[in-house]
Design an enzyme around this catalytic site. Sequence first.
Site, PDB file in Angstrom:
ATOM      1  CB  ILE A  14      -1.156  -0.364   0.969  1.00  0.00           C
ATOM      2  CG1 ILE A  14      -1.707  -1.261   1.613  1.00  0.00           C
ATOM      3  CG2 ILE A  14      -1.961   1.095   1.293  1.00  0.00           C
ATOM      4  CD1 ILE A  14      -2.614  -1.575   3.256  1.00  0.00           C
ATOM      5  CG  ASN A  34      12.782  -2.434   8.712  1.00  0.00           C
ATOM      6  OD1 ASN A  34      11.828  -3.104   7.242  1.00  0.00           O
ATOM      7  ND2 ASN A  34      12.569  -2.786   9.523  1.00  0.00           N
ATOM      8  CG  LEU A  61       9.743   3.631  11.689  1.00  0.00           C
ATOM      9  CD1 LEU A  61       8.506   3.656  10.899  1.00  0.00           C
ATOM     10  CD2 LEU A  61      10.879   5.406  11.628  1.00  0.00           C
ATOM     11  CE  LYS A  87       1.671  -7.114   3.702  1.00  0.00           C
ATOM     12  NZ  LYS A  87       0.995  -6.297   2.829  1.00  0.00           N
ATOM     13  CB  SER A 126      -7.304  -3.235   9.683  1.00  0.00           C
ATOM     14  OG  SER A 126      -7.750  -4.441   9.271  1.00  0.00           O
ATOM     15  CE1 TYR A 151      -2.082  -5.639  10.617  1.00  0.00           C
ATOM     16  CE2 TYR A 151      -4.685  -6.911  10.516  1.00  0.00           C
ATOM     17  CZ  TYR A 151      -2.872  -6.021  10.290  1.00  0.00           C
ATOM     18  OH  TYR A 151      -3.698  -5.229   9.319  1.00  0.00           O
ATOM     19  CE  LYS A 155      -2.240  -2.529  11.259  1.00  0.00           C
ATOM     20  NZ  LYS A 155      -1.412  -1.394  11.023  1.00  0.00           N
ATOM     21  CG  PHE A 180     -13.360  -2.805   4.647  1.00  0.00           C
ATOM     22  CD1 PHE A 180     -13.419  -1.290   5.030  1.00  0.00           C
ATOM     23  CD2 PHE A 180     -14.315  -3.467   5.344  1.00  0.00           C
ATOM     24  CE1 PHE A 180     -13.331  -0.721   6.320  1.00  0.00           C
ATOM     25  CE2 PHE A 180     -15.035  -3.015   6.478  1.00  0.00           C
ATOM     26  CZ  PHE A 180     -14.971  -1.744   6.828  1.00  0.00           C
ATOM     27  NE  ARG A 297      -8.278 -17.974   7.174  1.00  0.00           N
ATOM     28  CZ  ARG A 297      -7.891 -16.674   6.149  1.00  0.00           C
ATOM     29  NH1 ARG A 297      -6.778 -16.590   5.843  1.00  0.00           N
ATOM     30  NH2 ARG A 297      -8.816 -15.514   5.903  1.00  0.00           N
ATOM     31  CG  ASP A 300     -12.049 -16.950   7.690  1.00  0.00           C
ATOM     32  OD1 ASP A 300     -11.671 -15.751   7.673  1.00  0.00           O
ATOM     33  OD2 ASP A 300     -11.663 -17.586   6.962  1.00  0.00           O
TER      34      ASP A 300
HETATM   35  N1  UDP Z   1      -9.167 -17.385   1.789  1.00  0.00           N
HETATM   36  C1  UDP Z   1     -10.156 -18.975   1.094  1.00  0.00           C
HETATM   37  N2  UDP Z   1      -8.754 -19.090   0.649  1.00  0.00           N
HETATM   38  C2  UDP Z   1      -7.494 -18.921   0.398  1.00  0.00           C
HETATM   39  C3  UDP Z   1      -7.597 -17.380   1.102  1.00  0.00           C
HETATM   40  C4  UDP Z   1      -8.251 -16.849   1.756  1.00  0.00           C
HETATM   41  O1  UDP Z   1     -11.391 -18.859   0.437  1.00  0.00           O
HETATM   42  O2  UDP Z   1      -6.041 -19.476   0.067  1.00  0.00           O
HETATM   43  C5  UDP Z   1     -11.211 -16.426   2.370  1.00  0.00           C
HETATM   44  C6  UDP Z   1     -10.713 -16.450   3.382  1.00  0.00           C
HETATM   45  O3  UDP Z   1     -11.780 -17.786   4.228  1.00  0.00           O
HETATM   46  C7  UDP Z   1     -11.933 -15.614   3.538  1.00  0.00           C
HETATM   47  C8  UDP Z   1     -11.323 -14.100   2.136  1.00  0.00           C
HETATM   48  O4  UDP Z   1     -11.060 -15.069   1.291  1.00  0.00           O
HETATM   49  O5  UDP Z   1     -13.617 -15.353   3.389  1.00  0.00           O
HETATM   50  C9  UDP Z   1     -10.655 -13.401   2.301  1.00  0.00           C
HETATM   51  O6  UDP Z   1      -9.149 -13.833   3.269  1.00  0.00           O
HETATM   52  P1  UDP Z   1      -7.697 -12.846   3.591  1.00  0.00           P
HETATM   53  O7  UDP Z   1      -6.877 -13.622   4.288  1.00  0.00           O
HETATM   54  O8  UDP Z   1      -7.415 -12.640   2.221  1.00  0.00           O
HETATM   55  O9  UDP Z   1      -8.405 -11.740   4.088  1.00  0.00           O
HETATM   56  P2  UDP Z   1      -9.022 -11.548   5.672  1.00  0.00           P
HETATM   57  O10 UDP Z   1      -9.451 -12.750   6.324  1.00  0.00           O
HETATM   58  O11 UDP Z   1      -8.426 -10.718   6.313  1.00  0.00           O
HETATM   59  O12 UDP Z   1     -10.218 -10.719   5.650  1.00  0.00           O
END
Ligand code: UDP
Length: 343
Positions: A14, A34, A61, A87, A126, A151, A155, A180, A297, A300
């Site tokens: 970003i 860095n 930093l 991150k 975030s 993490y 934030k 987002f 996952r 999530d």
């Molecule tokens: N996701 C997925 N397969 C992957 C990586 C991510 O289905 O290999 C899904 C994850 O479960 C989530 C969405 O994609 O619903 C975005 O995930 P990401 O890790 O990119 O962002 P975050 O969960 O931090 O919003």
Amino acid sequence: MKIKILVTGGLGYIGSHTVVALLRANFEPIIVDNLDNSKLGILDQIEKIAGVRPAFHNIDLCDEAKTAALIKSEKDLEGVIHFAAHKAVGESVSEPLKYYRNNFNSLLSLLKAFEGRTLNLVFSSSCTVYGQPDVLPVNEAAPVKKAESPYGNTKQVAEEILQDIAAADKLKQIISLRYFNPVGAHESALIGELPAGVPQNLVPFVTQSAAGKRGPITVFGDNYDTPDGSCIRDYIHVVDLAEAHLAALKLLLNGKQATNYDVFNVGTGNGYSVLQLINAFEQTTGVKLDYKIGPRRAGDIVKVWSDVTKSKGKLEWEAKLSIEEMMRSAWAWEQYLQNNQIN
Ligand code: UDP
């Protein structure tokens, strides 16, 4: 005289897009990085796009003395955009100390270096601070939920630190931007996301899988309480996100903020499911993806997308680029990387 802006983490994903946006808008960005999770070659890429090579300082930093010396030597800095931070959500769970040390020490030494001085600061926060919101779209007044990861906690606590600093010191004007899901790449395809190792985020995994660098994509769950059963996110084009930083800077520099501290959502206001995103990638690029449905996952969020009323109003910013443009540019960048190495 150009307005000088310090960009910490300015060679990151970003950060680099924001540096390009600053150059285009005739600011003078000064990069501090860095190279922990970025490459020096991104500086060359920025120069190719903008025709100018910004000043660059390889400083950690967390090193208070070096940070103080840099800030002291840059007397006419009018603003700071602070991206530099670790991150990776998963890594923060297994190595919390690494995250707390780096993300807090760097922020604190930056703030210390500005003691007694004016500071206009834009901070990378975030939407993770909302956890699973009770109301969608989620606005900035929604409660901050207990963080799911170290993490996320860095934030949340950083936002609190900044709020306290702004309340105590009239010289400090601070905006936190709650991103987002940033995706996509610059239209030149010369800069984009450079994930280290196996990408954890969806879009870099999708593009690497499409390029044959990875195996099939695993969709993490298709039995959630959403229309197609997969999780929903608010994907935002990184170029739009970069523009949001300029809008925040302008608000700070114009002194138009009613309070010393404010927070804005930076999203499109639209939610896309994992399956919808996969479909958008295939439709836009014409490349067929190999994917399978896997287990959920851990940790999530099921669904989140932003209310952008406040950003459209006070920040005078809104996202312009579509999901198709996000997919097209992410794929163009992946293809660039197939033929070019960034060191
Ligand atoms: N996701 C997925 N397969 C992957 C990586 C991510 O289905 O290999 C899904 C994850 O479960 C989530 C969405 O994609 O619903 C975005 O995930 P990401 O890790 O990119 O962002 P975050 O969960 O931090 O919003």
